[in-house]
Write an enzyme that holds these catalytic residues in place. Structure first.
Site, mmCIF file in Angstrom:
data_model
loop_
_atom_site.group_PDB
_atom_site.id
_atom_site.type_symbol
_atom_site.label_atom_id
_atom_site.label_comp_id
_atom_site.label_asym_id
_atom_site.label_seq_id
_atom_site.Cartn_x
_atom_site.Cartn_y
_atom_site.Cartn_z
ATOM 1 N N ASP A 116 -3.710 -8.629 -3.687
ATOM 2 C CA ASP A 116 -4.201 -7.073 -3.561
ATOM 3 C C ASP A 116 -5.354 -7.476 -4.831
ATOM 4 O O ASP A 116 -6.127 -7.026 -6.045
ATOM 5 C CB ASP A 116 -3.978 -5.818 -4.304
ATOM 6 C CG ASP A 116 -4.447 -4.815 -4.183
ATOM 7 O OD1 ASP A 116 -5.316 -4.571 -3.515
ATOM 8 O OD2 ASP A 116 -4.404 -3.795 -4.530
ATOM 9 N N LYS B 93 -1.530 -0.195 -5.633
ATOM 10 C CA LYS B 93 -0.194 -0.540 -5.049
ATOM 11 C C LYS B 93 -0.237 -0.091 -3.568
ATOM 12 O O LYS B 93 0.370 -0.003 -2.320
ATOM 13 C CB LYS B 93 0.875 -0.914 -5.238
ATOM 14 C CG LYS B 93 2.577 -1.548 -4.529
ATOM 15 C CD LYS B 93 3.421 -1.250 -5.393
ATOM 16 C CE LYS B 93 4.265 -2.156 -4.664
ATOM 17 N NZ LYS B 93 6.461 -1.899 -5.204
ATOM 18 N N ASP C 16 6.050 5.456 -4.706
ATOM 19 C CA ASP C 16 7.105 5.468 -4.412
ATOM 20 C C ASP C 16 8.094 6.799 -4.258
ATOM 21 O O ASP C 16 8.722 7.612 -2.979
ATOM 22 C CB ASP C 16 8.408 4.723 -4.888
ATOM 23 C CG ASP C 16 8.720 4.642 -6.678
ATOM 24 O OD1 ASP C 16 7.629 5.607 -7.133
ATOM 25 O OD2 ASP C 16 9.151 3.340 -6.799
#
EC number: 2.4.1.12
Length: 1081
Positions: free
Chosen positions: A398, A540, A781
């Site tokens: 990234d 992310k 997450d």
């Protein structure tokens, strides 16, 4: 820097698609036709048989192999053809090996041991004598990385299939030292390549992508299984004497029975451990109620503000304990059966039926996440114990760093030697840095005579590999003014990390890239998604969603496993462990992910800052596994791809039963209407704003009910609105078992892969809202796992005896606090969003205790405010002579004593059933106070500023640098951060309070020592919990930085002076009398 391999780059919106290749290389050329005369293993002439015909080792595919290599493969190899994997049959004159007795054909006993007359020398060399595994062989063969396509600029349309862009050449040094050429399938340019174009407006069943096709395959598999069982039963019932289980027939039948058994089981915790634990929890709850009742009804009138503050803090602590404690009510353990998995899906001699898995590795900054660490993770993935054609590794860069790209290129070269070494000798772990660092007897259980020699040679290879990687890192420290350039002189497309096209490079793959033994390697793909100014890229979470789409287009594994770049496979069977749950007929259809615990290397012996998180991973997540499953912790997790696409699980009638609270209030449903109830609720069972395209439960019922919903569910508009405008990707979402059509053109797939990683692909779609990793928090997450559980999915906690993954953790105090700050900030963002578990998802299937666990996960940073107040109270009490508790009677003191006993008893019994050590538990308690008075407190205010005022905070990547200055040198390095100020101030204030309190008691006589003990105990409790923080401040040289001392003393002095000036606990008449009396009183 120079790139060593070509790559694909482009932007869908700008209609750019460029394939970059080596300088001066016009493209890959078709190999010359060897006509079967040269052995494809050693390079010698294949030779002739006694009758004068060309020797053919494999009668199935006629793969050219000479007689010595054929004999070696039969005797010491895998006894099968390298190309088609068919077992070699015994030729005339060949010695017998195990398994030949079942073959029919002529027997040639007189010539059985005379087969090495002409080729004995070559065979001895192939067996390993004088084999050089040093780097010289590597540098003699600097060949291009095999690509799916080779490059030329393309404008708009993809080029037709030609020999130049479809053939691949691979050269490497063979076992005899010279270069060898391995031919790969050559595509005739005159033959049109069939490309499957999917029109989403049509019924996808016509393409074999819908429910009916899936059902037919499942039904065919079931019929085949039943047929095999009937044949086996009929076969063994003829010999009735062998059914006792003592003969071979009985053993084979037992194997067939094992193959039909569950692939895992729940191991309940002993009731002798669990029952006392639950009893103590209930008793503690009762004692806590009486304690709070006493505290509320007995105020301290002369210190009312202190008393009120303490009451508020204690009530909040009680609520936090309830949220943390009751989700641990049903802890369980699990056990897997890898042998049953192999019997059912991976039988020897048959094509493997294991599901394909795509493994994701995410990295951003190669200077903070060293390329050598990422390389070790990738090598452990490529060497995993799983069929190579079922594993694909995707590395997300990234930061578009050329350093990462070149390091991955070097890694793919080293993998050709490392992977066969791992599999030949079955070593663990399969990350070379950690394998060679083991201080164990590496000869244990290694009986191959060549192992020592090969290990030493491989270690030399790895040291040279490290030198090359470190040279790349050193070169990358200073970027040239004109930017990095590739080998052919073209600029590196990712020179501007905020404005660059999407980039994809296939380093290894099933169509090319063999290891030194001539075997295939798993696919290795480099991906850097497109980034442009003005677009929200979602950090992310956005990178992971790009990997979902690009993997679906290129390989489409049925399951996904994501790891951080510093988390390597410590257990090569980790994928098989996960498949024991994912491919289990009972659990697989409703399991969204299998979470593995995180384990860490390089942490100091005493784990000063609780980096291992043992209490969380070995107690909290075990408890959740008995409810609806553990939360997703961001790495080491194997996902069901269908769950990430937002589909509902296939739930049984038992799963649809109401929870215990609803059942106790309304009663359970009647059995007579259960089927109708399920059918009626099937279309209604959706979570808030979550309407999957189709319910996976409908797949099981085939055509029935499908036609009625097809017009609603399969419309082109709804597909594109949900998944984006890619027909290829949309078609892949209906392939529940994974895989891509065989007739697909690789070049067209690469162009589509560039499309799905473009920065505008997610616009006006459900990505990040209902599909994939969910946006809205830096801790994506927690949010992603919560959305899946709210739909009714369950998750599994898998703890194999050998840890599946190991990673690195920041052992430095400042880095550790910054890591905790990021986690806490993400929780605050979720708390202030619409996805907050307190009010979201009540129309779904989220269980009550699971919801409590998620609420605890997002509100725990708020505990920092009462915790900080509670830690300052002892100092205030010592400085003012007041206390938060009035003089208590013997009866009242009983509740205090019982409360402390119940707290300790709960902790001890918790350690008993979980197996966690007392030191790990104590370190967790200490860091709870350290983090609560620093990182959690800052997270609360930063979260409020971000959500309410729109002031964003930068995401800081946790440094994963290796420890090159000695054992745990990083532990003592001081790095200034404002997070250190609050706990340092708390320490100094309590120390000053202790000195003031003791001085007052000495001057006042023995009668003042009694009330002092309670205050001293309180203050010492705070200091003991902050002791690891104090050691971190002092460092190895026992020197505290001046800035910390200045700020802390300044704040403590200001607070003390203000307190003396205000003096809130002295009444006004007393103040007036003191002023009138003066010093001559």
């Amino acid at each position: 820097m120079e790139a060593k391999a070509g790559m694909v780059a482009g932007s869908h919106k700008r209609n750019e698609f460029v394939m970059i290749r080596h300088e001066g290389e016009p493209g890959a050329k078709p190999l010359k036709n060897l006509n079967g005369q040269v052995c494809q293993i050693c390079g010698d002439t294949v030779g002739l048989t006694a009758s004068g015909d060309v020797f053919v080792a494999c009668n199935e595919c006629a793969f050219p192999v000479c007689r010595p290599c054929y004999e070696y493969e039969r005797k010491d190899g895998n006894q099968s053809c390298p190309q088609c994997k068919t077992r070699y049959k015994r030729h005339k004159g060949s010695p017998r090996v195990e398994g030949d007795d079942d073959e029919e054909g002529a027997d040639d006993l007189e010539n059985e041991f005379n087969y090495t007359h002409g080729n004995g020398k070559a065979l001895r060399q192939w067996h390993g004598e004088d084999v050089d595994l040093s780097s010289s062989s590597r540098h003699d063969s600097q060949h291009p990385i095999p690509l799916l396509t080779n490059g030329q600029p393309v404008s708009g349309e993809m080029p037709d299939a030609t020999p130049d862009n479809q053939s691949v050449r691979t050269t490497h040094s063979g076992p005899l030292g010279e270069k060898r050429v391995h031919s790969l399938p050559y595509i005739d340019p005159s033959t049109p390549v069939p490309v499957r174009i999917v029109d989403p407006s049509k019924d996808l069943n016509s393409y074999g992508l819908g429910n009916v096709d899936w059902k037919e395959r499942v039904e065919g598999w079931k019929l085949k299984q039943e047929k095999n069982m009937m044949q086996m039963t009929n076969r063994y019932t003829e010999g009735k004497g062998d059914m006792e289980g003592t003969g071979s027939n009985g053993e084979d039948l037992q194997m067939a029975d094992d193959a039909r058994q569950p692939l895992s089981r729940v191991v309940p915790i002993s009731s002798s451990h669990l029952t006392p634990y639950r009893v103590v929890i209930i008793l503690r709850l009762i004692i806590l109620g009486f304690f709070l009742q006493y505290r509320v009804t007995h105020p301290v009138h002369d210190a009312y503000p202190l008393w009120l503050t303490s009451i508020i803090c204690e009530i909040w602590f009680a609520l936090s304990w309830l949220l943390d404690q009751f989700p641990k009510w049903y802890p369980i353990n699990r056990e897997t059966y890898l042998d049953r998995l192999a019997l059912r899906f991976d039988r020897e001699g048959e094509p493997s039926q294991l599901a394909p898995v795509d493994v994701f590795v995410s990295t951003v900054d190669p200077l903070k996440e060293p390329p050598l660490v990422t390389a070790n993770t990738v090598l452990s993935i490529l060497a995993v114990d799983y069929p190579v054609d079922k594993v694909s590794c995707y590395v997300s860069d990234d930061g578009s760093a050329m350093l990462t790209f070149e390091a991955l290129s070097e890694t793919s070269e080293f993998a050709r030697k490392w992977v066969p070494f791992c599999k030949k000798h079955n070593i663990e772990p399969r990350a070379p840095e950690f394998y060679f660092a083991q201080k164990i007897d590496y000869l244990k259980d290694k009986i191959q005579p060549s192992f020592v020699k090969e290990r030493r040679a491989m270690k030399r290879e790895y040291e040279e590999f490290k030198v090359r990687i470190n040279a790349l890192v050193a070169k990358a420290q200073k970027m040239p003014e004109e930017g990095w350039t590739m080998q052919d002189g073209t600029p590196w497309p990712g020179n501007n990390p905020r404005d660059h096209p999407g980039m994809i490079q296939v380093f290894l793959g099933h169509s090319g890239g063999l290891d030194t033994d001539g075997n295939e390697l798993p696919r290795l793909v480099y991906v850097s998604r497109e980034k442009r100014p003005g677009f929200q890229h979602h950090k992310k979470a956005g990178a992971m969603n790009a990997l979902i789409r690009v993997s679906a287009v290129l390989t489409n594994g049925a399951y996904l496993l994501n790891v951080d770049c510093d988390h390597y496979f410590n257990n090569s069977k980790a994928l098989r462990e996960a498949m024991c749950f994912m491919m289990d007929p009972a659990l697989g259809k409703k399991t969204c992910y299998v979470q593995f615990p995180q384990r860490f290397d390089g942490i100091d012996l005493h784990d000063r800052y609780a980096n291992r998180n043992i209490v969380f991973f070995d107690i909290n997540l075990k408890g959740l596994d008995g409810i609806q499953g553990p939360v997703y912790v961001g790495t080491g997790c194997c996902f069901n791809r269908q769950a990430l696409y937002g589909y509902d699980p296939i739930l049984t009638e038992a799963d649809l039963e109401p929870n215990i609270i609803v059942k106790s209030c309304c009663g359970s449903r009647k059995k007579g209407r259960s089927k109708k109830y399920i059918d009626k609720k099937r279309a209604m069972r959706r979570t808030e704003s979550t309407i999957p395209i189709f319910n996976m439960e409908d797949i099981e019922e085939g055509v029935e009910g499908y036609d009625d919903e097809r017009s609603l569910l399969m419309s082109q508009k709804s597909l594109e609105k949900r998944f984006g405008q890619s027909p290829v990707f949309i078609a892949s979402t209906f392939m529940e078992q994974g895989g891509i059509p065989q007739s697909t053109n690789p070049a067209s797939l690469l162009k589509e892969a560039i499309h799905v990683i473009s920065c505008g692909y997610e616009d006006k779609s459900e990505w990040g809202k209902e599909i994939g990793w969910i946006y809205g928090s830096v801790t994506e997450d927690i949010l992603t796992g919560f959305k899946m559980h709210a739909r009714g999915w369950i998750s599994i906690y898998c703890m194999p005896p050998r840890p599946a993954f190991k990673g690195s953790a920041p052992i430095n105090l400042s880095d550790r606090l910054n890591q905790v700050l990021r986690w806490a900030l993400g929780s605050i963002e979720i708390l202030l969003s619409r996805h907050c578990p307190i009010w979201y998802g009540y129309n779904g299937r989220l269980r009550l205790l699971e919801r409590l666990a998620y609420i605890n996960t997002i509100v725990y940073p708020l505990t920092s405010i009462p915790l900080l107040a509670y830690c300052i109270l002892p100092a205030i009490c010592l400085l003012t002579g007041k206390f938060i508790v009035p003089e208590i009677s013997n009866f009242a003191s009983m509740w205090f004593i019982l409360l402390f006993i119940s707290i300790f008893a709960t902790g001890i019994l918790e350690l008993r059933w979980s197996g966690v050590g007392i030191e790990d538990w104590w370190r967790n308690e200490q860091f709870w106070v350290i983090g609560g008075t620093s990182a959690h407190l800052f997270a609360v205010f930063q979260g409020l500023l971000k959500v309410l005022a729109g002031i964003d905070t930068n995401f800081t990547v946790t440094s994963k640098a290796t420890d090159d200055e000695g054992d745990f040198a990083e532990l003592y390095v001081f790095k200034w951060t404002s997070l250190l100020i609050p706990p340092t101030t708390v320490l100094i204030v309590n120390m000053v309070g202790i000195v003031a309190g003791v001085s007052y008691a000495i001057n006042s006589g023995y009668q003042s020592w009694g009330p002092l003990f309670g205050k001293l105990f309180f203050a010492i409790w705070v200091i003991v919990h902050l002791y690891p923080f104090l050691k971190g401040l002092l460092g190895r040289q026992n020197r505290t930085p001046t800035i910390v001392i200045v700020w802390s003393i300044l704040l403590a002095s200001i607070f003390s002076l203000l307190w003396v000036r205000i003096d809130p606990f002295t009444s006004d008449p007393t103040k007036a009398a003191a002023r009138q009396c003066g010093v001559t009183c």
